[in-house]
Design a protein around this motif. Structure first.
Motif, PDB file in Angstrom:
ATOM      1  N   THR A   2      -1.099  -1.815  -5.933  1.00 27.55           N
ATOM      2  CA  THR A   2      -1.302  -2.189  -4.544  1.00 27.55           C
ATOM      3  C   THR A   2      -2.723  -2.648  -4.329  1.00 27.55           C
ATOM      4  O   THR A   2      -3.668  -2.109  -4.889  1.00 27.55           O
ATOM      5  N   PRO A   4      -5.972  -3.168  -1.843  1.00 26.19           N
ATOM      6  CA  PRO A   4      -6.503  -2.575  -0.615  1.00 26.19           C
ATOM      7  C   PRO A   4      -6.752  -3.631   0.446  1.00 26.19           C
ATOM      8  O   PRO A   4      -6.920  -4.812   0.154  1.00 26.19           O
ATOM      9  N   LYS A  41       1.289   9.314  -5.724  1.00 27.83           N
ATOM     10  CA  LYS A  41       0.912   8.857  -7.047  1.00 27.83           C
ATOM     11  C   LYS A  41       1.597   9.718  -8.115  1.00 27.83           C
ATOM     12  O   LYS A  41       1.690  10.943  -7.978  1.00 27.83           O
ATOM     13  N   ALA A  58      -1.147   7.040  -1.668  1.00 23.32           N
ATOM     14  CA  ALA A  58      -1.664   5.797  -1.106  1.00 23.32           C
ATOM     15  C   ALA A  58      -0.920   5.539   0.196  1.00 23.32           C
ATOM     16  O   ALA A  58       0.298   5.692   0.269  1.00 23.32           O
ATOM     17  N   LEU A  60      -0.051   2.609   2.820  1.00 22.30           N
ATOM     18  CA  LEU A  60       0.003   1.155   2.763  1.00 22.30           C
ATOM     19  C   LEU A  60       0.506   0.577   4.082  1.00 22.30           C
ATOM     20  O   LEU A  60       1.251   1.236   4.816  1.00 22.30           O
ATOM     21  N   GLN A  65      -0.411  -3.459   1.174  1.00 21.18           N
ATOM     22  CA  GLN A  65      -1.846  -3.325   0.988  1.00 21.18           C
ATOM     23  C   GLN A  65      -2.291  -1.907   1.342  1.00 21.18           C
ATOM     24  O   GLN A  65      -1.853  -1.349   2.351  1.00 21.18           O
ATOM     25  N   GLN A  66      -3.139  -1.343   0.508  1.00 19.71           N
ATOM     26  CA  GLN A  66      -3.604   0.024   0.746  1.00 19.71           C
ATOM     27  C   GLN A  66      -4.602   0.050   1.901  1.00 19.71           C
ATOM     28  O   GLN A  66      -5.576  -0.701   1.917  1.00 19.71           O
ATOM     29  N   PHE A  69      -6.381   6.311   1.394  1.00 18.28           N
ATOM     30  CA  PHE A  69      -6.083   7.081   0.187  1.00 18.28           C
ATOM     31  C   PHE A  69      -6.160   8.552   0.566  1.00 18.28           C
ATOM     32  O   PHE A  69      -7.067   8.963   1.287  1.00 18.28           O
ATOM     33  N   ASN A  95     -10.779   2.406   2.709  1.00 19.55           N
ATOM     34  CA  ASN A  95     -11.140   1.630   1.522  1.00 19.55           C
ATOM     35  C   ASN A  95     -12.636   1.578   1.267  1.00 19.55           C
ATOM     36  O   ASN A  95     -13.077   1.060   0.239  1.00 19.55           O
TER      37      ASN A  95
END
Length: 253
Positions: A2, A4, A41, A58, A60, A65-66, A69, A95
């Protein structure tokens, strides 16, 4: 892999909620979203040994798109010997590695169940966003045979309710549909969103314990409420599916 959202600060033009000044741009970015994906994960050590490692996720957008986290902080001893009871803190970073949310719960001897979800076995996540600013809590409730969770704001006002199915099961033998947890108002009359545990395929869901969720909500919902609902996703993960995985690993139901 993915990618970010590297330009979160540039996406702030869209639909900001009133009173959002001073929030990190990554939190303001939530204002324009009506759906987010939470993907756990896969931990190689846990797959190979069954050893309970710290969970990582993650978060998204619907383009894959991340945007955040999430990493668990917890005691190694508690993860080894009482994984379902463990106290933990989930750190949510953007991010730019800035911590923008935090979900936490204390260690409890009782892991919680549908029959006594509001009693001594109550499982609750405290929600802060930004860190140090308490938004509210997400708590389990009595429900007899279905997973039941309630969401409260900082003044302990009941905001939303989640109800799960009687049998939140997925398996390669035929139960491959998404598992829905509708989000309603406290009266249960108006549906305002949904948490779906998604089927990730035979290999991932059968041989790992990496879960994936889809959270949907109105785009014009306040960022605070969206953060509370994200906390509800993680309570669903630990209250329903982490217990389910640990029971399966120990030979129980």
């Amino acid at each position: 892999m993915t990618s970010p959202v590297s330009n979160q600060p540039q996406k702030m033009e869209m639909g900001l909620n009133p009173g959002m000044t001073g929030l990190p741009p990554s939190l303001q970015y939530l204002a324009g979203l009506d759906q987010i994906i939470i993907k756990q994960k896969i931990e190689a050590l846990e797959v190979l040994t069954g050893f309970e490692t710290r969970n990582r996720y993650a978060v998204l957008n619907n383009q894959g798109q991340q945007i955040f986290f999430v990493q668990e902080e917890s005691s190694l001893c508690e993860r080894c010997f009482c994984p379902m009871n463990r106290g933990l803190t989930l750190h949510v970073t953007d991010n730019n590695s800035q911590e923008v949310m935090q979900f936490s719960r204390e260690f409890k001897w009782c892991t919680g169940c549908c029959w006594c979800g509001e009693g001594c076995c109550n499982m609750a996540f405290a929600v802060e966003s930004p860190v140090g600013r308490r938004l509210g809590t997400v708590r389990t409730g009595d429900s007899k045979c279905k997973a039941h969770m309630r969401i409260y704001d900082a003044s302990d006002k009941h905001m939303f309710t989640l109800w799960g199915p009687c049998c939140p099961c997925q398996c390669v033998c035929g139960c491959t549909d998404d598992i829905d947890f509708p989000i309603t108002d406290p009266s249960l009359q108006t549906r305002v969103g949904n948490v779906a545990k998604q089927w990730r395929g035979c290999c991932v869901d059968t041989f790992t314990d990496a879960d994936q969720f889809c959270l949907t909500f109105p785009a014009d919902m306040t960022v605070d409420c969206k953060a509370l609902l994200l906390g509800a996703v993680f309570l669903t993960e630990f209250y329903v599916f982490e217990q389910q995985k640990n029971n399966n690993n120990s030979g129980g139901y």
